[in-house]
Structures are given as structure tokens and as C-alpha cells.
Scaffold this active site. Structure first.
Site, mmCIF file in Angstrom:
data_model
loop_
_atom_site.group_PDB
_atom_site.id
_atom_site.type_symbol
_atom_site.label_atom_id
_atom_site.label_comp_id
_atom_site.label_asym_id
_atom_site.label_seq_id
_atom_site.Cartn_x
_atom_site.Cartn_y
_atom_site.Cartn_z
ATOM 1 C CE LYS A 180 -1.681 2.874 2.508
ATOM 2 N NZ LYS A 180 -1.536 4.187 1.818
ATOM 3 C CD GLU A 255 13.946 1.099 8.495
ATOM 4 O OE1 GLU A 255 14.506 2.087 8.999
ATOM 5 O OE2 GLU A 255 14.494 -0.015 8.397
ATOM 6 C CB CYS A 289 13.645 9.535 7.028
ATOM 7 S SG CYS A 289 14.523 8.354 5.990
ATOM 8 C CD GLU A 393 10.488 13.401 10.386
ATOM 9 O OE1 GLU A 393 9.336 12.994 10.568
ATOM 10 O OE2 GLU A 393 11.367 12.744 9.814
HETATM 11 P P1 NAD Z 1 2.700 8.570 7.339
HETATM 12 O O1 NAD Z 1 3.036 7.811 8.566
HETATM 13 O O2 NAD Z 1 1.644 9.584 7.381
HETATM 14 O O3 NAD Z 1 2.275 7.582 6.172
HETATM 15 C C1 NAD Z 1 3.089 6.505 5.754
HETATM 16 C C2 NAD Z 1 2.206 5.436 5.137
HETATM 17 O O4 NAD Z 1 1.367 4.883 6.158
HETATM 18 C C3 NAD Z 1 1.262 5.936 4.048
HETATM 19 O O5 NAD Z 1 1.154 4.941 3.051
HETATM 20 C C4 NAD Z 1 -0.037 6.087 4.796
HETATM 21 O O6 NAD Z 1 -1.163 6.000 3.964
HETATM 22 C C5 NAD Z 1 0.023 4.925 5.757
HETATM 23 N N1 NAD Z 1 -0.813 5.048 6.947
HETATM 24 C C6 NAD Z 1 -1.243 6.179 7.574
HETATM 25 N N2 NAD Z 1 -2.021 5.863 8.627
HETATM 26 C C7 NAD Z 1 -2.089 4.512 8.682
HETATM 27 C C8 NAD Z 1 -2.731 3.586 9.558
HETATM 28 N N3 NAD Z 1 -3.486 3.996 10.579
HETATM 29 N N4 NAD Z 1 -2.567 2.266 9.329
HETATM 30 C C9 NAD Z 1 -1.808 1.845 8.307
HETATM 31 N N5 NAD Z 1 -1.183 2.668 7.438
HETATM 32 C C10 NAD Z 1 -1.308 3.992 7.629
HETATM 33 O O7 NAD Z 1 4.088 9.172 6.820
HETATM 34 P P2 NAD Z 1 4.312 10.120 5.564
HETATM 35 O O8 NAD Z 1 3.853 11.487 5.950
HETATM 36 O O9 NAD Z 1 3.766 9.474 4.341
HETATM 37 O O10 NAD Z 1 5.896 10.091 5.432
HETATM 38 C C11 NAD Z 1 6.744 10.950 6.106
HETATM 39 C C12 NAD Z 1 7.337 10.256 7.312
HETATM 40 O O11 NAD Z 1 8.029 9.092 6.919
HETATM 41 C C13 NAD Z 1 8.366 11.115 8.013
HETATM 42 O O12 NAD Z 1 8.197 11.006 9.396
HETATM 43 C C14 NAD Z 1 9.688 10.483 7.601
HETATM 44 O O13 NAD Z 1 10.766 10.682 8.456
HETATM 45 C C15 NAD Z 1 9.320 9.044 7.528
HETATM 46 N N6 NAD Z 1 10.265 8.316 6.716
HETATM 47 C C16 NAD Z 1 11.135 7.435 7.319
HETATM 48 C C17 NAD Z 1 12.069 6.748 6.563
HETATM 49 C C18 NAD Z 1 13.031 5.768 7.180
HETATM 50 O O14 NAD Z 1 13.582 4.971 6.458
HETATM 51 N N7 NAD Z 1 13.260 5.800 8.472
HETATM 52 C C19 NAD Z 1 12.121 6.961 5.187
HETATM 53 C C20 NAD Z 1 11.253 7.872 4.617
HETATM 54 C C21 NAD Z 1 10.311 8.532 5.390
#
Ligand code: NAD
Length: 489
Positions: A180, A255, A289, A393
Site C-alpha cells: 500500500k 522505519e 528521513c 521532525e
Molecule cells: P505517514 O506515517 O503519514 O504515512 C506513511 C504510510 O502509512 C502511508 O502509506 C499512509 O497512507 C500509511 N498510513 C497512515 N495511517 C495509517 C494507519 N493507521 N494504518 C496503516 N497505514 C497507515 O508518513 P508520511 O507522511 O507518508 O511520510 C513521512 C514520514 O516518513 C516522516 O516522518 C519520515 O521521516 C518518515 N520516513 C522514514 C524513513 C526511514 O527509512 N526511516 C524513510 C522515509 C520517510
């Protein structure tokens, strides 16, 4: 919209059991550089996830019984097909996410290709353990098998790059998957689905269900037949996923976010350090990130650093992402842009100094991009460690620069946040580099460089930045189930 109008939209479909299937409702997806809706993404829920899990379950016996070599050949073919269409993928990623075409061409899509090639190769080279117990007449050995159906959830910042970092090891190990992607950046995952059959990926091995996190994502997390979830995204969502999956005792790889420090000692080579730290702060609009957002500079070089750093940051050109001369594109959404801008406002209200960017320099955009979500690289100085700009962040083109005196002090301050993902240390003193690297609470420490990755080695964060590591051996262990077998002879 009228029929004629609706034709202008790109309409995505779920990919289940090797077929594209329309969905009954859709979510609008925006082009961040214009502010226009240009794409419709399926708004999937339980029903679609159920169908995808069933397809993945049906495909599992055949896929899991293929040899690693057979799977490896298919992954390599898929890598070749994506590489063949690299330009189309890069254009799509830039349009969908707002990132510059140059970044998509040189980082996102090449890395997606590399993810498949890397795991196609690494899956051929794992060995399992064996011990002997002569007094008992026994040999023990371990064997590894795929876990089953992997649920893969990825964010919007590096869409295809991060999704393939999960799909490649999952299927290389013999699992089948339901993925997803983020509802804000789904296009390149959909484009990849179009190549799967040609690559020889059997129907049902890779299923992609598009939709919102709270609906499609949560349905996947809660599905009893999905024993494993690999998630990349925010710490807040990870908490929700952990809670929702707990009753099922699922295996999780998380992650998450970062608040990454760069520590710059007075013996650093500033000619290398300054351009790299500008890049580590503002690459991909600061939406990585691993981006630096707290820069600690030793007092003796603080004012010189600040002057040169700001001059370098001002060279970064912000504008139309499809223009290859641009360094900074658009942020992902209007809401996110507002959130990032608010951090700058809060810093100002607390008495910090904004040295360049937001609110200080004029942002000049071409007529077609006036409604896009743009923001200039912004450098803030004199921020207190306890300020939200130094603790939370921000995930945008904003970085804070502060002074420090001693090694002991800076280690404590660098570790003084809830996150622990990636740190950078700049110094010409090798002893100091080792000492500091060992004491930083950070899953990754780069010294005198940034974002140089060997996929063989563990990737992941400590503290609120995550649980688990991914990499050649780590992903293999995560995506397989180990068994210890004892033979008495
Ligand atoms: P997010 O947590 O809002 O969403 C990530 C994914 O999770 C999306 O596909 C979203 O639709 C899904 N999601 C949201 N709520 C959910 C739920 N209740 N159940 C299941 N899935 C759900 O994050 P974002 O805004 O898309 O991405 C930015 C974040 O990702 C930042 O915090 C960034 O640091 C982090 N990030 C971490 C890494 C790493 O490798 N550590 C890499 C890239 C991004």
C-alpha cells in the site's frame, strides 16, 4: 466533473492477482507544483485488501517453492524493465511528488532499479548455521523459509525507491506481498505493476492496493492472514500500527522519522562540509528521513561557517520541478507546506534569527507554478535546544544552526531528542570521529560525508526512529522464518 473533463485525469486501478481492477470510489491526487488535481487514486478498504490477500495467499505455494535463482532472474528482469523506462518513471515521480526531475532521474528511479538488482543478487549468497555436538551424536542446523504474505506500507517522500526497498527483499525471499503506497504518491507503483507480467512475476505475487492509511492501510495491518508488516513513515502512524497489530502478534519492521544532527568540529574541511551539509539539509526539499535539521558548529568556526553556509544555501534554485536546472521542487501538499512554514514562524516568535529563505528572500515562481507548494531553503540560527524546531521532525527545507564548545557537550545535545536515525560528524581527527560515532544514539553515522549507502549493511533507527533494521542480511532475516533442526546420527 464532466466526461470530457474527467478524461484529463489519470485514473489508477488496484493491481490484484495479476489484473488491474477498478475501485468504487477514488481519492484526488494533486500535482504539488501546480496545485491542480491530476490523478485519481482508488480509495480501497477492507474488501479490496481482502481480495489482494486472497490473491497473495493463492500465489504463495508456487512462488515460495521456486528456487532463489529463479526468483533472482525475475527480479533482474523487472529491474531491466524499470531501467528501460527510467525517464517515464522519473517524469511521473517528479510530477506526483513535487521533487525535481533531476533528483528523480539520478536518485529515486536508479535506486528503485538497484533495489531489485541488489536483492536479486544477495538472495543467492546467504548461508545458514550449523553446529555439531559429537558427544550427543547430533548435528544442528538452521533452515529459513518465507514467512507468508507480507504487508508493505510506504510513505510519499521517496515513493518508488522506498516501496521497492520492501518489495524486492520480500519477494526475493519467497513471500508474496500486498503493498500500500502513500495515497499522495501512487503513480509510479501503478506503473511498475504494468511491468510485472512481462518480467515473469506470477499473478498474485505482488498485489498493490491503493488508498488512504486509515482505511486501506489499517485493513492490511489488521488482516489476520498477513503475519508481517514492513512500514516506513511517521512515528505517530507507527504507534497506531503497533497497537492495531498487537492482538495478532505480527512481526513489525518500523522505519520512522528523524531529527538528524550534523556535528561540525573546528578541524573540519569546510570546503567539503558546507556543500554537503547544504545538500543534507535541503535535498528533496528536506523531505528525506535522513536529512540534517540540527547543525552543531564548534564556536571557533561558527560565524565563518554560518556566513558560508547561508551563501551556499542561497545558490539553491527553487522552482518548476520539471526544469532540470532547479535544486528544490515543491513540497508534497498545501497542508504540509503550512506546517513547515509554521515552524519557521514559531522559531521567530521565540527569538531565533531566520538568515535566509522563508519570509526573508523573495520567492519568484513561473506563472504556471504560482499555486504550487514551494518554499525556499531556510536557515535558522540562535534556536534553543528545547524549541520545537530543534526537537520535532519538520520534514521540509528548514535547518537550524547552533554553536557548541566541547565534544562532551555536543554529544549530549545531539542525543537530546526522541529520535535516533542518522547523524553526521565532520572532523579531520580520526580518533575523535570514532569516539563521537560510538556515543551517538543513531542507527547510522556518516563521517565527512552524507547518504553514502552500502545496501549490504543494516539501515534503520534507534529510539523513536524505529524498530528493526533492513539490509542484505537484516531484510533476509526479517522476511524469513528460521527453524533449528537437530539430527541424531
Ligand atoms: P505517514 O506515517 O503519514 O504515512 C506513511 C504510510 O502509512 C502511508 O502509506 C499512509 O497512507 C500509511 N498510513 C497512515 N495511517 C495509517 C494507519 N493507521 N494504518 C496503516 N497505514 C497507515 O508518513 P508520511 O507522511 O507518508 O511520510 C513521512 C514520514 O516518513 C516522516 O516522518 C519520515 O521521516 C518518515 N520516513 C522514514 C524513513 C526511514 O527509512 N526511516 C524513510 C522515509 C520517510
Amino acid at each position: 466533473p464532466t466526461m470530457a473533463h474527467s478524461k484529463a485525469f489519470l485514473v489508477l486501478e488496484n493491481f490484484i492477482g495479476g489484473k488491474f481492477v477498478p475501485c468504487s470510489s477514488y481519492i484526488d491526487s494533486y500535482n504539488p507544483s501546480t496545485g491542480d488535481v491530476y490523478c485519481r487514486v482508488p480509495d480501497s478498504g477492507k474488501e479490496e485488501v481482502e481480495a489482494a490477500v486472497k490473491a497473495a495467499k493463492d500465489a504463495f505455494p508456487i512462488w515460495s517453492s521456486k528456487s532463489p535463482l529463479e526468483r533472482s532472474q525475475i527480479l533482474n528482469k523487472l529491474a531491466d524493465l524499470i531501467e528501460h523506462d527510467l525517464e517515464a518513471f522519473a517524469q511521473a515521480e517528479s510530477k506526483d511528488q513535487g521533487k525535481t526531475i533531476t533528483f528523480a532521474r539520478t536518485v529515486d528511479i536508479p535506486r528503485a532499479v538497484h533495489n531489485f538488482r541488489f536483492f536479486a543478487s544477495s538472495i543467492l549468497h546467504h548461508v545458514t548455521e550449523c553446529t555439531e555436538m559429537p558427544t550427543m551424536g547430533c548435528v544442528h542446523y538452521t533452515s529459513r523459509a518465507p514467512v507468508g504474505i507480507a504487508g508493505l506500507i510506504s510513505p510519499w517522500n521517496l515513493p518508488l525507491y522506498l516501496l521497492t526497498w520492501k518489495i524486492a527483499p520480500a519477494i526475493a525471499c519467497g513471500n508474496t506481498v500486498v503493498a500500500k503506497p502513500s495515497e499522495m504518491t501512487s503513480v509510479t507503483a501503478w506503473m511498475m505493476c504494468k511491468l510485472l507480467e512481462k518480467a515473469g512475476v506470477p499473478p498474485g505475487v505482488v498485489n498493490v492496493v491503493f488508498g488512504a492509511g486509515a482505511k486501506a492501510g489499517e485493513a492490511l495491518v489488521c488482516h489476520p492472514d498477513v503475519p508481517l508488516i514492513s512500514f516506513t513513515g511517521s512515528t505517530l502512524t507507527a504507534r497506531r500500527i503497533t497497537e492495531k497489530s498487537a492482538p495478532h502478534c505480527k512481526r513489525l519492521s518500523l522505519e520512522l522519522g528523524g531529527k538528524n544532527p550534523a556535528i561540525i568540529f573546528d578541524d573540519a574541511d569546510l570546503s567539503q562540509c558546507i556543500p554537503t551539509t547544504v545538500r543534507s539539509s535541503f535535498a528533496n526539499q528536506g523531505e528525506i528521513c535522513l536529512c540534517t535539521s540540527r547543525i552543531f558548529v564548534q564556536r571557533g568556526i561558527y560565524s565563518e561557517f554560518l556566513k558560508r553556509f547561508v551563501a551556499e544555501a542561497k545558490k539553491w534554485k527553487t522552482g518548476n520541478p520539471s526544469d532540470p536546472t532547479m535544486d528544490v521542487g515543491a513540497l508534497i501538499s498545501k497542508e504540509h507546506l503550512e506546517k513547515v512554514r509554521n515552524y519557521v514562524k514559531k522559531a521567530q516568535a521565540e527569538g531565533a534569527r531566520v538568515l535566509c529563505g522563508e519570509g526573508v528572500d523573495p520567492l519568484v515562481l513561473p506563472p504556471g507554478n504560482q499555486k504550487g507548494y514551494f518554499m525556499l531553503p531556510t536557515v535558522i540560527a540562535e534556536v534553543k535546544d528545547e524549541s520545537c524546531c530543534m526537537q520535532e521532525e519538520i520534514f521540509g527545507p528548514v535547518t537550524c544552526v547552533v554553536a557548541f564548545d566541547t565534544e562532551e557537550e555536543v554529544i549530549k545535545r545531539a542525543n537530546g531528542v526522541k529520535y535516533g536515525l542518522a547523524a553526521t560528524v565532520w572532523s579531520g581527527n580520526v580518533g575523535r570521529v570514532h569516539r563521537v560515532a560510538h556515543r551517538l544514539q543513531s542507527g547510522l553515522v556518516w563521517t565527512n560525508c552524507w547518504l553514502v549507502r552500502d545496501l549490504n549493511l543494516p539501515f534503520g533507527g534507534m529510539k523513536a526512529s524505529g524498530i528493526g533494521r533492513e539490509g542484505a542480511k537484516d531484510s533476509y532475516e526479517f522476511f524469513t522464518e528460521v527453524k533449528t533442526i537437530t539430527i541424531k546420527h
